[in-house]
Design a protein around this motif. Structure first.
Motif, PDB file in Angstrom:
ATOM      1  N   GLU A 226       0.832  -1.205   0.000  1.00  0.00           N
ATOM      2  CA  GLU A 226       0.000   0.000   0.000  1.00  0.00           C
ATOM      3  C   GLU A 226       0.865   1.252   0.000  1.00  0.00           C
ATOM      4  N   GLU A 227       1.985   1.222   0.679  1.00  0.00           N
ATOM      5  CA  GLU A 227       2.875   2.384   0.726  1.00  0.00           C
ATOM      6  C   GLU A 227       3.478   2.666  -0.652  1.00  0.00           C
ATOM      7  N   ILE A 228       3.824   1.619  -1.386  1.00  0.00           N
ATOM      8  CA  ILE A 228       4.292   1.814  -2.766  1.00  0.00           C
ATOM      9  C   ILE A 228       3.170   2.399  -3.622  1.00  0.00           C
ATOM     10  N   ALA A 229       1.954   1.892  -3.442  1.00  0.00           N
ATOM     11  CA  ALA A 229       0.822   2.399  -4.221  1.00  0.00           C
ATOM     12  C   ALA A 229       0.579   3.880  -3.943  1.00  0.00           C
ATOM     13  N   ARG A 230       0.754   4.311  -2.713  1.00  0.00           N
ATOM     14  CA  ARG A 230       0.578   5.727  -2.396  1.00  0.00           C
ATOM     15  C   ARG A 230       1.657   6.586  -3.049  1.00  0.00           C
ATOM     16  N   ALA A 231       2.881   6.072  -3.121  1.00  0.00           N
ATOM     17  CA  ALA A 231       3.941   6.805  -3.820  1.00  0.00           C
ATOM     18  C   ALA A 231       3.616   6.930  -5.308  1.00  0.00           C
ATOM     19  N   ARG A 254       0.579  -8.406  -5.197  1.00  0.00           N
ATOM     20  CA  ARG A 254       0.222  -7.614  -4.018  1.00  0.00           C
ATOM     21  C   ARG A 254       0.212  -6.117  -4.327  1.00  0.00           C
ATOM     22  N   VAL A 255       1.199  -5.653  -5.091  1.00  0.00           N
ATOM     23  CA  VAL A 255       1.202  -4.240  -5.471  1.00  0.00           C
ATOM     24  C   VAL A 255       0.052  -3.953  -6.433  1.00  0.00           C
ATOM     25  N   ASP A 256      -0.244  -4.905  -7.320  1.00  0.00           N
ATOM     26  CA  ASP A 256      -1.361  -4.762  -8.257  1.00  0.00           C
ATOM     27  C   ASP A 256      -2.673  -4.582  -7.496  1.00  0.00           C
ATOM     28  N   ALA A 257      -2.882  -5.407  -6.466  1.00  0.00           N
ATOM     29  CA  ALA A 257      -4.107  -5.293  -5.679  1.00  0.00           C
ATOM     30  C   ALA A 257      -4.162  -3.954  -4.938  1.00  0.00           C
ATOM     31  N   ALA A 258      -3.016  -3.499  -4.419  1.00  0.00           N
ATOM     32  CA  ALA A 258      -2.990  -2.217  -3.702  1.00  0.00           C
ATOM     33  C   ALA A 258      -3.281  -1.051  -4.643  1.00  0.00           C
ATOM     34  N   LEU A 259      -2.771  -1.110  -5.873  1.00  0.00           N
ATOM     35  CA  LEU A 259      -3.040  -0.041  -6.837  1.00  0.00           C
ATOM     36  C   LEU A 259      -4.500  -0.032  -7.265  1.00  0.00           C
ATOM     37  N   LEU A 262      -6.475   1.583  -4.535  1.00  0.00           N
ATOM     38  CA  LEU A 262      -6.240   3.015  -4.361  1.00  0.00           C
ATOM     39  C   LEU A 262      -6.679   3.834  -5.571  1.00  0.00           C
ATOM     40  N   LEU A 263      -6.405   3.326  -6.795  1.00  0.00           N
ATOM     41  CA  LEU A 263      -6.660   4.092  -8.015  1.00  0.00           C
ATOM     42  C   LEU A 263      -7.926   3.676  -8.750  1.00  0.00           C
ATOM     43  N   GLY A 264      -8.400   2.475  -8.487  1.00  0.00           N
ATOM     44  CA  GLY A 264      -9.520   1.956  -9.253  1.00  0.00           C
ATOM     45  C   GLY A 264      -9.033   1.047 -10.371  1.00  0.00           C
ATOM     46  N   PRO A 265      -9.967   0.377 -11.066  1.00  0.00           N
ATOM     47  CA  PRO A 265      -9.567  -0.563 -12.123  1.00  0.00           C
ATOM     48  C   PRO A 265      -9.062   0.165 -13.368  1.00  0.00           C
ATOM     49  N   ASP A 266      -8.217  -0.559 -14.135  1.00  0.00           N
ATOM     50  CA  ASP A 266      -7.738  -0.106 -15.452  1.00  0.00           C
ATOM     51  C   ASP A 266      -6.953   1.206 -15.395  1.00  0.00           C
ATOM     52  N   GLN A 267      -6.310   1.484 -14.279  1.00  0.00           N
ATOM     53  CA  GLN A 267      -5.509   2.705 -14.160  1.00  0.00           C
ATOM     54  C   GLN A 267      -4.012   2.417 -14.174  1.00  0.00           C
ATOM     55  N   HIS A 268      -3.642   1.149 -14.286  1.00  0.00           N
ATOM     56  CA  HIS A 268      -2.227   0.795 -14.344  1.00  0.00           C
ATOM     57  C   HIS A 268      -2.081  -0.500 -15.133  1.00  0.00           C
ATOM     58  N   VAL A 295       2.890   1.478 -13.996  1.00  0.00           N
ATOM     59  CA  VAL A 295       3.252   0.098 -14.336  1.00  0.00           C
ATOM     60  C   VAL A 295       3.794  -0.590 -13.096  1.00  0.00           C
ATOM     61  N   VAL A 296       3.373  -1.826 -12.879  1.00  0.00           N
ATOM     62  CA  VAL A 296       4.013  -2.706 -11.912  1.00  0.00           C
ATOM     63  C   VAL A 296       4.325  -4.007 -12.631  1.00  0.00           C
TER      64      VAL A 296
END
Length: 724
Positions: A226-231, A254-259, A262-268, A295-296
């Motif tokens: 989650e901290e990476i997603a916030r960055a 895990r980063v994919d799920a956090a993004l 936080l951002l919603g679907p289809d944003q990364h 991108v992750v």
């Protein structure tokens, strides 16, 4: 030279009117009778009227052909043959080196158009482009410059780097229409970044469009994703893109799920090797076309063509998965450092542990440290216990036992409250055996490889050649009885299953890796790097056979052991929640003490200081050169190294041999010598500032050797992970 206005070279400006009239008439007649200019053609086919030359990088990754080639552009391919597109060319039928004018090779090969030109400096006839494979411009100038920089740094070829950077084409994915990029999100709340002393300031700098560089020692627990997603969200809020590279698909998920949260679907975009060719190429195209700006992914994502890149992130740079196994063997950390420096974007290196390279980035001033206060670390980390003097007083065999009484006690207590993690350094059943009488290692009669037991009843099997050994006896003392030198994960699971018959035992390793396990009581036996995440965290963890990790003859043995212990311990509940870790290793060793104090940064700083005194990486730059003794000696005699270079060795390379001793040849690794026989390795070391010169010298010598095409191959690897 003449012109229609009556002026001509050779003093015609002051001629009488009668002479000027005669000159004009002669010019008119000359033009009327001159043959009409023919359009430029190739074998009768018309070429493009404008910029009829295409400069191509050909997909032939050998060093002596690491250059561009010029091709003629037929008129019918003019519209499609734009810079960056994939093409097919006849390599050798008129293709030439743009600097030397030499014909090379033969047959059809793929390539990329680098630029279109009006003229070529080649004097002979040019081959024409055979085909434009796709009109999609996949190689832009920024990616080309990055690939060239990586190739030069690692003494490799541009074509090899482009193979790693650009995924294989899928026509169906190219035909898809992708939506435009969404509007930038708002700047995020710092959230759990408040636990770090410089955390909120780092996110604020990203959201403001600045480019901070940081080495982040993450607190144990699941919040890192989650901290990476916030960055990433903070970077997107500034109108820029972000790139996150993690070592495995499990971390990427895990980063994919956090993004998504936080951002919603289809944003990364998610770029991993197990996504399949079509899905991965479609995700990559969405990044290149600007449909998404975050991108992750795993290793290959380090080259992702993110538009307006504002942040690059690497998680767990000490994981060997970040180093590519294909030539020229680039490391994600170094590539992202190049991207941060070239693109003037932010850089974040995060991990629960800390590598020596990360410590050097901070000590050099290139990056700042983001850490939590000691009080916060003590609250978040589990309690770590060692087998010490008190345990020996109660149990005389505690120090030598594989599972001393303290480990049994913590396992029983932990199973009352949830799952217990058991980390075992080796996979398999009994991967290392020795004679019970004289302790001589048990080896194969055919290749001298180590014999191993794959279950309790089967015959012994060679770990290198795979042959069965049904009638082993010791060649030193003639004994027929064996003892285990190393016990693997499956044997450990079997023993624990007998000791705790009412508790389920799960295993996670290379053959079958578990991603998660329930929070109910269970024993989870795992090899390092394969530890599943437990719901609510593990109640306890046992780190067995610490000597097996620390005993490796490698410069990074202590660093890697501490990193693996910390990554397992970070999955355990905090000390406040009753989480406990027991490490079965000598308590006075520096890595063990660093784990007890939960101080990976202090350990890395001390390791860096000692390596600086000895001149070892990362303070110096190093290259490993390996091959047969004759080939290696010939290569070292030919290479023109910088004056401050130092050659260490050659010495026999581990894992190779003639088949009669203790060094037998395992399977060939990518880029290694082809004989599979006895090889040697030399290390070349240069001080800071001479790394580029060393790489250029090695590349030149390797290219000359390949151009001659004789002799055994030599393998060159810049900044090898293993220099033991």
């Amino acid at each position: 030279m003449s012109s229609e206005n009556g002026q001509a070279g050779g003093g015609a400006e002051g001629a009488p009117p009668e002479q000027l009239a005669l000159i004009r008439e002669s010019v008119r007649k000359a033009k009327a009778t001159a043959p009409k200019a023919k359009p430029r053609t190739w074998r009768g086919a018309a070429l493009a009227k404008e910029l009829p030359i295409a400069r191509v990088v050909v997909d032939k990754g050998v060093l002596h052909l690491d250059r561009y080639f010029d091709y003629a552009v037929p008129e019918e391919l003019d519209a499609q043959a734009q810079p960056g597109v994939r093409v097919r060319v006849r390599f050798g039928a008129g293709a030439h080196n743009v600097r030397e004018g030499r014909r090379e090779g033969g047959g059809l090969r793929d390539g990329f158009i680098v630029e279109r030109l009006a003229e070529t400096d080649y004097k002979g006839p040019l081959a024409a482009l055979a085909q434009v494979l796709s009109p999609e411009p996949v190689l832009d100038p920024e990616l080309l410059a990055l690939a060239r920089a990586v190739a030069d740094r690692y003494a490799g070829s541009l074509a090899d780097v482009l193979q790693l950077a650009i995924p294989p084409r899928h026509a169906g994915a190219e035909a898809r229409t992708l939506p435009p990029a969404a509007a930038p999100p708002p700047a995020p709340d710092p959230g759990s970044w408040r636990r770090y002393e410089r955390g909120p300031q780092f996110l604020e700098a990203l959201a403001s469009g600045h480019a901070p560089r940081a080495v982040w020692t993450a607190l144990p627990g699941p919040q890192w994703a989650e901290e990476i997603a916030r960055a990433v969200q903070a970077t997107l809020a500034s109108g820029r893109g972000a790139l996150v590279v993690v070592p495995t698909g499990r971390f990427a998920a895990r980063v994919d799920a956090a993004l998504r949260e936080l951002l919603g679907p289809d944003q990364h975009a998610l770029l991993t090797a197990d996504a399949g060719q079509e899905r991965r190429y479609l995700e990559w195209l969405s990044v290149r076309r600007g449909s998404v700006r975050a991108v992750v992914g795993t290793r290959a994502a380090m080259f992702a063509p993110v538009r307006d890149l504002g942040l690059v992130v690497i998680w767990d740079d000490g994981d060997a998965s970040h180093s590519d196994d294909n030539a020229p063997f680039p490391h994600v950390r170094e590539v992202l450092e190049l991207r941060a420096a070239r693109g003037k974007c932010a850089f974040l290196l995060g991990s629960w542990s800390c590598t020596v390279e990360a410590a050097q980035l901070v000590s050099s001033g290139w990056a700042t440290a983001i850490t939590a206060a000691r009080e916060q670390v003590r609250r978040t980390a589990p309690r770590v216990r060692t087998v010490g003097d008190d345990d020996v007083a109660r149990d005389a065999a505690a120090r030598a036992a594989r599972l001393p009484s303290l480990a049994w006690q913590i396992a029983r207590e932990g199973l009352r409250h949830g799952p217990v993690l058991v980390q075992v350094p080796r996979r398999g059943y009994v991967p290392r055996l020795a004679c019970e009488r004289c302790r001589e290692p048990a080896r194969c009669r055919h290749c001298a490889g180590p014999l191993e037991a794959r279950d309790s009843a089967a015959a012994l099997v060679c770990g290198w050649c795979g042959r069965d050994e049904p009638a082993w006896h010791c060649g030193m003392c003639g004994g027929f009885r064996l003892r285990a030198q190393v016990v693997g994960a499956r044997r450990t699971a079997e023993e624990l299953g007998r000791a705790f018959p009412a508790v389920p035992v799960r295993t996670s390793g290379r053959e079958h890796v578990l991603d998660t396990v329930p929070g109910s009581p269970a024993l989870v036996v795992s090899t390092p790097g394969a530890e599943p995440v437990a719901e609510g965290g593990y109640a306890a963890a046992l780190l067995l056979d610490g000597w097996a990790m620390l005993g490796r003859p490698d410069l990074r043995a202590a660093e890697d052991a501490l990193r693996r212990w910390i990554f397992a311990s970070a999955l355990v509940r905090s000390q406040e929640a009753g989480g406990t870790v027991v490490i079965v290793a000598e308590a006075t060793l520096r890595p063990v003490q660093a784990l007890v104090r939960w101080d990976p940064v202090g350990h890395a700083v001390r390791e860096l200081s000692e390596r600086a005194e000895l001149g070892f990486p990362p303070v110096s730059r190093m290259a490993a050169v390996s091959g047969t003794p004759e080939a290696l000696a010939e290569f070292l005699a030919a290479v023109e190294l910088p004056h401050d270079a130092e050659v260490l060795g050659p010495v026999p390379e581990l894992g190779t041999g003639t088949g009669t001793g203790s060094r037998a040849a395992p399977a060939r690794r990518s880029g290694g010598p082809s004989t599979g026989g006895y090889t040697e390795r030399a290390l070349i070391r240069v001080p800071p500032g001479s790394g580029a010169a060393m790489a250029a010298a090695l590349k030149t010598a390797q290219a000359a050797r390949m151009a001659r095409g004789n002799g055994e191959p030599v393998r060159v690897r810049i900044d090898p992970l293993d220099i033991g």
